[in-house]
Enzyme design. Structure first.
Site, short mmCIF file in Angstrom:
data_model
loop_
_atom_site.label_atom_id
_atom_site.label_comp_id
_atom_site.label_asym_id
_atom_site.label_seq_id
_atom_site.Cartn_x
_atom_site.Cartn_y
_atom_site.Cartn_z
CE LYS A 133 -4.13 -2.25 1.55
NZ LYS A 133 -5.33 -2.27 2.36
CG ASP A 140 -8.40 -0.13 2.41
OD1 ASP A 140 -9.11 -0.88 1.72
OD2 ASP A 140 -7.16 -0.25 2.48
#
Ligand code: ATR
Length: 296
Positions: free
Chosen positions: A91, A125
């Site tokens: 990420k 997210d």
């Protein structure tokens, strides 16, 4: 079609026996990248929506090690991919891939969605978590006292920074390794109007009064397997707690403790669906994929 593709497969795409990268009928145009990646449910999530909307592309898993990540992403772009999702441990690398990340991804320091045509990346997210908590636990964040377990990790710190912008009452942060929380704490202490406390769940001095906590979010990696311990001491769990566990896939120790204590529990599958739907809408603006996505 293979369950998992590798950097070598991308390098030799033209000789792939299924011709997944070049064929006319549903060529691979989307992927999830991670290390490991075989467990990822993202293809099962996205493919039904791609098919239902007749978007004529396949969503595949690609295993890339940290060293392979940049080369792999460049190859996907050359192969005409629309975008990809990036999961653990990529990420931060996804954010660094472009010098034009979305402002929010830049602020959080992580990205999970790459969009090639726009040469940008996003993080979906936190929005996914928020929708999932609403949907599964019937809770909105306004006025709530929220505890994040694993707030010093990548996922936990992104959630913490997102929630600071919400009208919470109090945000409690816990991390097994306190030093990993210190940087985040210094960074966010002056960002929002939310009261902020670093908790120690196991030390006697700061033994928290968990009576005041409404929502506990598990952002640790504990919970992927049944044999792992719970990230939260069962003795502190109370029946009025709502628990959102970002892990999914088994009835883990936290789920079992919630059942024993009568606390409301939801696992991370709904967050996966919601963050996936947000990514899908970035690749295909104007669509509403959620009702058609898999893993219901
Ligand atoms: P990252 O997200 O930074 O790559 P990770 O190893 O995937 O890190 O771990 C994510 C979170 O789970 C971290 O908050 C980690 O706590 P530490 O910062 O103390 O490593 C937490 N975590 C992992 N294993 C744990 C365990 N056995 N007990 C408690 N927390 C744990």
């Amino acid at each position: 079609m293979k369950a998992v593709y590798t950097l070598q497969d991308l390098k030799h795409a033209s000789t792939d026996p299924d011709n997944i990268f070049y064929r006319e009928d549903k060529p691979a145009r989307l992927a999830v990248l991670g290390d490991p990646i075989a467990h990822s449910k993202s293809p099962e999530l996205h493919q039904p929506a791609l098919d239902a909307l007749a978007l004529n592309c396949s969503y595949i898993r690609v295993h890339l090690t940290p060293e392979e990540f940049n080369e792999g992403v460049s190859l996907l772009q050359e192969l005409g991919f629309i975008g990809c999702n990036c999961t653990v441990p990529h990420k931060e690398r996804a954010l660094a891939w472009t010098d034009q990340p979305s402002k929010f991804a830049q602020q959080l320091g992580v990205a999970n969605t790459i969009h090639f045509a726009d040469q940008t990346c996003y993080t979906t997210d936190p929005a996914g978590l928020e929708s999932a908590v609403n949907e599964d636990l019937g809770l909105d964040f306004a006025g709530k006292n929220v505890l994040i377990l694993g707030a010093g990790g990548g996922a936990g710190s992104a959630v913490a920074q997102h929630l600071l912008r919400k009208p919470l009452n109090h945000l409690f942060l816990y991390n097994r390794t306190p030093e990993k929380l210190d940087d985040l704490y210094q960074h966010i202490i002056n960002l929002g109007d939310v009261d902020l406390t670093k908790l120690s769940l196991y030390g006697n001095d700061e033994y928290p009064n968990t009576q005041d906590i409404d929502l506990i979010i598990n952002a640790t990696s504990l919970g992927l397997r049944e044999d792992q311990p719970s990230p939260f001491p069962e003795s502190l769990l109370l029946s009025h707690h709502h628990v959102y566990d970002m892990t999914y896939g088994c009835k883990n120790a936290l789920a079992q403790a919630c059942e024993a204590k009568g606390a409301q529990y939801a696992d991370g599958l709904s967050m996966l669906r919601h963050q996936g739907a947000e990514a899908f809408k970035l690749w295909f603006p104007g669509t509403d994929p959620l009702p058609m996505m898999g893993l219901k």
